[in-house]
Design an enzyme around this catalytic site. Sequence first.
Site, mmCIF file in Angstrom:
data_model
loop_
_atom_site.group_PDB
_atom_site.id
_atom_site.type_symbol
_atom_site.label_atom_id
_atom_site.label_comp_id
_atom_site.label_asym_id
_atom_site.label_seq_id
_atom_site.Cartn_x
_atom_site.Cartn_y
_atom_site.Cartn_z
ATOM 1 N N LYS A 201 1.111 -1.176 0.128
ATOM 2 C CA LYS A 201 -0.049 0.083 0.022
ATOM 3 C C LYS A 201 0.998 1.349 -0.185
ATOM 4 C CE LYS A 201 -3.873 2.283 2.611
ATOM 5 N NZ LYS A 201 -4.705 2.234 3.534
ATOM 6 N N LYS A 253 -2.123 -1.672 -3.898
ATOM 7 C CA LYS A 253 -3.090 -0.409 -3.768
ATOM 8 C C LYS A 253 -1.977 0.784 -3.699
ATOM 9 C CE LYS A 253 -6.684 1.643 -0.943
ATOM 10 N NZ LYS A 253 -7.250 1.617 0.244
#
Length: 330
Positions: A201, A253
């Site tokens: 992330k 992500k």
Amino acid sequence: MFSHGAFPDVRPRRLRTTAAMRRMTAEHRVHPADLVLPAFVREGIAEPAPISSMPGVVQHTLDSLRRAAAEAADAGVAGIMLFGVPEVKDAVGTAATDPGGILQVALRAVREEVGDALVVMSDLCLDETTDHGHCGLLDERGRVDNDATLARYAEMAVVQAEAGAHVLGPSGMMDGQIGHVRRALDAAGHEDVALLAYTAKYTSAFYGPFREAVESGLTGDRMTYQQDPANGREALRELSQDLAEGADMVMVKPGLPYLDVLRRVADAVAVPVAAYQISGEYAMVEAAAEKGWIERERAIDETLVCFKRAGADVILTYWAVEAARRAAAR
């Protein structure tokens, strides 16, 4: 080079001549069961509240969330990922571990509505419930305290599992979060609850609309715990740690800016791999389409098949229901 009038022996264009031919020879396609719908539910509102930076996406009431979940199940979407927005936020994210907190109430409502027809997923992070907007607890110097945060994540995991989540998504990028949450779940008798690790992330400029959606009060930035966009190998280090700690699935992500990382992760693992097409990616396509600069449906479908080509088994996208219906109609 071929001279004018000469003919090549190999003509790849033969396999592109008709729509039926292209369908038959397509290497990748998006199926409704590949898709997960992220959804926001806000405490204390009587009607769904539009999110200005995400046209077509709303903060749901409990009733509208139930309808959205039923609609997703009817479209063949695989799952729904819930994010809760409480009326009251504080320094420790009290609502995150309150069984009566909005996220836990929403989990119970969705399970009551759809049962096991959808994989019901829950965001496991403090940023939606803290007044400072960070993903963890802050120490006396205002820094995110990794180990103190892990204790809160363990509490959150148990209440979310008890509320009915099939899958928890620890998204705060704390070191050791998967192992800590796994041990807490197992000790509480929730061995069947799966963990979707937010393995890579990145600290990204594309999260802005999400912060509107969860009414984030973020002060400062998240550069000390989310990954540096300049780093690719680091994602594989995070991946190794998450797998060793018991992650059932892993995720990259944001999505489109990190397809190279997604490919590297997919090539390295035997567990399912997810990609999150985040709010900024959604907003850019919608804004450009509204201006008439791109063809909206073609752009949406192209982005989704790019995730499949890069190795994603699961795609979290705000277009999940729309894309699922279009995919089913082909």
